[in-house]
Enzyme design. Structure first.
Site, PDB file in Angstrom:
ATOM      1  N   LYS A   1       0.819  -1.209   0.000  1.00 55.26           N
ATOM      2  CA  LYS A   1       0.000   0.000   0.000  1.00 55.26           C
ATOM      3  C   LYS A   1       0.857   1.264   0.000  1.00 55.26           C
ATOM      4  CE  LYS A   1      -1.160   1.679   3.778  1.00 55.26           C
ATOM      5  NZ  LYS A   1      -1.664   1.992   5.134  1.00 55.26           N
ATOM      6  N   THR A   2       1.836   1.342   0.905  1.00 55.59           N
ATOM      7  CA  THR A   2       2.620   2.574   1.036  1.00 55.59           C
ATOM      8  C   THR A   2       3.412   2.859  -0.233  1.00 55.59           C
ATOM      9  OG1 THR A   2       2.800   2.186   3.423  1.00 55.59           O
ATOM     10  CG2 THR A   2       4.317   3.767   2.454  1.00 55.59           C
TER      11      THR A   2
ATOM     12  N   ASP B   1      -4.828   8.277   3.748  1.00 55.21           N
ATOM     13  CA  ASP B   1      -4.348   6.934   4.080  1.00 55.21           C
ATOM     14  C   ASP B   1      -5.171   6.357   5.233  1.00 55.21           C
ATOM     15  OD1 ASP B   1      -2.761   4.702   3.915  1.00 55.21           O
ATOM     16  OD2 ASP B   1      -1.135   5.527   5.133  1.00 55.21           O
ATOM     17  N   GLU B   2      -5.209   5.026   5.334  1.00 58.47           N
ATOM     18  CA  GLU B   2      -5.948   4.318   6.402  1.00 58.47           C
ATOM     19  C   GLU B   2      -7.386   4.833   6.479  1.00 58.47           C
ATOM     20  OE1 GLU B   2      -4.799   1.784   7.686  1.00 58.47           O
ATOM     21  OE2 GLU B   2      -2.622   1.883   7.824  1.00 58.47           O
TER      22      GLU B   2
ATOM     23  N   GLN C   1      -9.743  -4.529   7.555  1.00 62.16           N
ATOM     24  CA  GLN C   1      -8.873  -4.173   8.674  1.00 62.16           C
ATOM     25  C   GLN C   1      -9.444  -3.007   9.485  1.00 62.16           C
ATOM     26  OE1 GLN C   1      -4.443  -4.641   7.990  1.00 62.16           O
ATOM     27  NE2 GLN C   1      -5.087  -4.505   5.853  1.00 62.16           N
TER      28      GLN C   1
ATOM     29  N   ARG D   1      -0.435 -10.786  10.279  1.00 64.43           N
ATOM     30  CA  ARG D   1       0.850 -10.219  10.740  1.00 64.43           C
ATOM     31  C   ARG D   1       1.997 -11.195  10.495  1.00 64.43           C
ATOM     32  NH1 ARG D   1      -0.474  -5.918   9.696  1.00 64.43           N
ATOM     33  NH2 ARG D   1      -2.288  -7.027   8.916  1.00 64.43           N
TER      34      ARG D   1
END
Length: 666
Positions: free
Chosen positions: A35-36, A214-215, A245, A599
C-alpha cells in the site's frame, strides 16, 4: 521531470492505481499488498504529469505515519517539490486552516490548544462548581463522552447523562472564553468553517485540488464530513484503506465510510490490491476463509506466490500457564536451534489480562521482551503496590518500597510526616524504617501521627514474621494482609467502572495464584521476588523501543509484521470478546482476528486453553467460534499431551550435541 521510480516494478493493480489521477479513487489495499509504495509512487506520478506540488495534500492519522510518508515521497521526487507538498495529520491541517480564518467563529487567531493536563485541570474546577465531585465524576468521563458525540458529528445535547452534559457545555464555554480549543475542536471548528463560509471553502478547494487519505477505514463521521468539504468540484480525491482491517469502531471509526464511498463521491474508480508480499500461502488461506464470513464487505481475495515451509498450527492447551510456558520454551528453543533474533517473534493477545503469565514465563527464562499496546502487568499500580509490600516484608530497609506504601491505603501518615522522616533519616544516616521506629523521631510527630506510624510498623513486622516462618502458603498470608489493610476496598474505590474494579482485583488474584504455585515449606519469599523482577529494568518507561520478543495487543499489531507469530487465547469470551455479541460487533472481532493472522510472514501458531483463571475464578473455556470457520484441512492440530510426548528429532539431537561441543571449546 525525469521519472525517478520504475513503474514496471509494480504489479498490474498497483500500476492502475498509480496512473489513475483524476476523479475519485478508492484503493482497497489488502494486508501486505504494498500500500505505502503504491501511494508514494502515485504522488510521484502526479508530479511527472505536471501537477503543482503545492496543490498536493496527503492526510494520515499520526505524525509518525506522516513523517514516514513524506520521507518515502522525498526519495522518489525532487527535494524542492517534496518540500512544497503538504503531508500531515488531519489535526495539523486543521490548525493551519484555523490560524487563518478562526476569527469568523469568534476566536482570535492566536488561540491556544488544550491537551491532557490543561483539560483535566479545567474540568476538575468545573466538576467542583457543579457539585459533581459528590457523584465521583472524573474529567476523563466527561472528555470521553464529549469526544464520542462530537466525532460522530453530534453535540452536547446528545449526551444522555444530564450532569455530564452540563459539565461538558460549561467546559466548551470556558474554553472559548479563554480563546482555547482542544483536539476535537480542531476538527469540529474546521468543518464548520468550511461548511458555513463559501469564500473559505473555495479558497481551500483551490489550494489542494489533489487529496490523498491513508488508512481511510479508520476515519469517523466528523473526518468524513471534513474531507467532503475539502475536496473540490473535480473530486480529485484518492482514499486508501481496507474494510477488512477496520478494527477501531469502539473509538468512533465508521466502516461505512469505505463501504459506502460511492455515496459520498460520484462514480469512483475502485482498485483492489490483492497480491500479498508478506504472508505464505498457508497463512493467507486461513485469513481469506475466515474473513469471507463477514457480510457486506467489499469482496477481495489475497493471493501470494510465497509457498511456506510451515503449516499453520492450532494447539490445544490445558491451561494458561501451560500455554505461556510452551510459547516461551519454543521461542527459546527456536532462537537457539535456528539462530533467530528475539525481534523475529511476536505474541499477540486480545485482552490485557493475558499479559501477566506471558511476561512471567519470559522473565523466568531471561528472554528479553517489549510490551506494545498494553501496560506491562508488573507496571500496574495495584501490582506495584502489592510487590512493594512484599519487598518490605523481606527487607524493611528498602526506602523506595516503604515510601510507596507508607500511606497506601490512606492510614493518616501524610506527605508532611513522610518528608519529615526523610529529612531525619538523612541527618541520622539511617533508613526510613529505622527513623519510623526511633523514639527521637516519633517525638517530633503529633500524637495521632505517632499512633498511625506505630500501627504501620507493627503491621509490617507481624506479617514479615509470618512470611519468614514459611509454614503457611504465601497466598493465604497475602489474602489476610489485604483484608486487614482494607486494600481491596481502597482499590475498588479508586475505580471508575465495575469492569476496571474486576480487572484490578484480578491482578491481585494473579499475584496470589503465582505465590500459591511457588510456595513449598522452606522456600523463602525473597526467591519469589527475585524471580518475578527483571534483572535489568533500565528505561522501562521506553519499553516499546527495547529489543526483544514483542508482546503486543492485536489492535496495536495492525500495520506491523513478524516472521513468527503466536496468537494466544483464541477462545470465546476473549476472541471474540464477551461483549461483542451483545454490542453487535462480532464482525469487527472477526476483522481483528484477520488482522492478527496476517501479521505472520512465515510461521503462525494459534493456541486456546481448556481452562483459564479470570477475576480469581477458574473457568472452563471453549475454542473460539471463529476457529470453526476455518476448515481443518488448512491447519495442523495438536493437543498439549501429544505435543509433550513428541520424540526429539534427529535434527534437535544434533543441535544439542553441537551446543555441547561449542561449550567445551570455549
Amino acid at each position: 521531470m525525469a521519472e525517478t521510480f520504475d513503474i514496471r516494478s509494480l504489479n498490474a493493480a498497483q500500476r492502475e492505481a498509480v496512473r489513475t489521477l483524476r476523479g475519485p479513487v478508492l484503493i482497497l489495499a489488502g494486508a501486505g499488498t504494498g500500500k505505502t509504495r503504491t501511494v508514494t509512487c502515485r504522488i510521484a506520478q502526479m508530479l511527472k504529469c505536471g501537477v503543482n506540488p503545492r496543490g498536493i495534500l496527503a492526510l494520515t492519522f499520526t505524525n509518525k505515519a506522516a513523517n514516514e510518508m513524506a520521507e518515502r515521497v522525498a526519495g522518489l521526487v525532487d527535494r524542492k517539490a517534496a518540500r512544497q507538498m503538504t503531508v500531515c495529520t488531519f489535526h495539523s491541517l486543521c490548525v493551519r486552516i484555523l490560524r487563518q480564518d478562526i476569527g469568523r467563529l469568534g476566536y482570535k487567531e492566536n488561540f491556544s490548544i488544550y491537551t491532557g493536563n490543561d483539560q483535566a485541570g479545567l474540568l476538575k474546577r468545573l466538576i467542583v462548581q457543579y457539585g459533581a465531585r459528590r457523584e465521583k465524576l472524573e474529567p476523563a468521563q466527561v472528555l470521553n463522552e464529549l469526544s464520542r458525540v462530537r466525532n460522530r458529528g453530534g453535540s452536547c445535547e446528545e449526551i444522555e447523562d444530564t450532569l455530564i452534559a452540563a459539565v461538558a457545555k460549561a467546559y466548551q464555554r470556558e474554553l472559548k472564553a479563554q480563546n482555547a480549543v482542544d483536539f476535537d475542536d480542531l476538527l469540529v471548528l474546521t468543518e464548520r468553517l468550511l461548511r458555513c463560509y463559501p469564500t473559505v471553502h473555495e479558497h481551500w478547494n483551490k489550494r489542494f485540488p489533489y487529496i490523498t487519505v491513508d488508512e481511510f477505514q479508520d476515519t469517523n463521521s466528523l473526518q468524513m464530513s471534513l474531507l467532503r468539504q475539502l475536496v473540490g468540484p473535480e473530486h480529485n480525491v484518492c482514499v486508501v484503506g481496507d474494510d477488512d482491517q477496520s478494527i477501531y469502531g469502539w473509538r468512533g471509526a465508521q466502516i461505512s465510510n469505505i463501504l459506502e464511498f460511492e455515496s459520498f463521491f460520484p462514480n469512483p474508480r475502485v482498485i483492489k490490491l490483492e497480491e500479498n508480499y508478506r504472508c505464505t500461502r498457508q497463512v493467507l488461506d486461513c485469513a481469506n476463509t475466515l474473513i469471507r464470513h463477514n457480510a457486506g464487505r467489499r469482496d477481495k481475495t489475497l493471493r501470494t506466490n510465497k509457498e511456506g515451509r510451515y503449516p499453520v498450527r492450532l494447539l490445544a492447551m490445558p491451561g494458561a500457564e501451560e500455554e505461556s510456558s510452551f510459547v516461551a520454551d519454543e521461542i527459546d528453543e527456536l532462537r537457539r536451534r535456528q539462530g533467530c533474533e528475539w525481534e523475529e517473534f511476536a505474541v499477540l493477545f486480545r485482552a490485557n489480562a493475558q499479559s501477566r503469565l506471558l511476561e512471567t514465563a519470559l522473565r523466568e527464562r531471561h528472554i528479553p521482551y517489549r510490551m506494545v499496546g498494553a501496560k506491562s502487568f508488573f507496571d500496574r499500580r495495584e501490582v506495584q503496590d502489592l510487590l512493594s509490600y512484599l519487598q518490605l516484608m523481606v527487607n524493611p530497609e528498602a526506602d523506595l518500597h516503604l515510601l510507596r506504601v507508607l500511606n497506601t491505603p490512606p492510614r493518616g501518615i501524610g506527605a508532611a510526616t513522610a518528608n519529615l522522616a526523610i529529612d531525619w533519616s538523612r541527618e541520622q544516616r539511617c533508613s526510613l524504617w529505622s527513623a519510623l521506629q526511633a523514639p527521637e523521631f516519633l517525638c517530633k510527630c503529633s500524637a495521632r501521627s505517632q499512633a498511625n506510624i506505630q500501627a504501620f510498623t507493627q503491621l509490617v513486622s507481624a506479617y514479615a514474621e509470618r512470611f519468614a516462618g514459611a509454614e503457611e502458603n504465601f497466598a493465604d498470608i497475602v489474602g489476610d494482609f489485604l483484608s486487614e489493610t482494607g486494600y481491596d476496598d481502597y482499590l475498588s474505590g479508586c475505580c471508575k467502572t465495575e469492569e476496571e474494579r474486576l480487572r484490578r482485583l484480578s491482578s491481585l488474584d494473579d499475584i496470589k495464584t503465582a505465590l500459591r504455585q511457588f510456595w513449598s515449606p522452606g522456600r523463602p519469599l525473597k526467591d519469589f521476588l527475585a524471580g518475578i523482577t527483571l534483572d535489568d529494568r533500565d528505561d522501562e518507561d521506553d519499553i516499546e523501543s527495547k529489543s526483544g520478543v514483542c508482546l503486543i495487543t492485536m489492535h496495536a499489531a495492525k500495520g506491523l509484521e513478524f516472521p513468527q507469530v503466536y496468537i494466544v487465547g483464541v477462545e470465546d469470551g476473549i476472541l471474540p470478546h464477551s461483549r461483542s455479541v451483545d454490542e453487535g460487533s462480532l464482525d469487527e472481532e472477526r476483522r481483528l482476528f484477520y488482522v492478527g493472522i496476517t501479521r505472520a510472514r512465515e510461521r503462525l501458531t494459534l493456541t486456546y486453553c481448556a481452562k483459564r483463571t479470570r477475576y480469581g475464578q477458574q473457568e472452563r473455556c471453549r475454542p473460539s467460534r471463529f476457529l470453526q470457520e476455518i476448515p481443518e484441512a488448512l491447519y495442523e492440530f495438536t493437543d498439549y499431551d501429544k505435543l509433550m510426548k513428541t520424540p526429539v528429532s534427529e535434527e534437535e539431537t544434533e543441535d544439542f550435541f553441537a551446543d555441547l561441543h561449542s561449550l567445551l571449546s570455549e
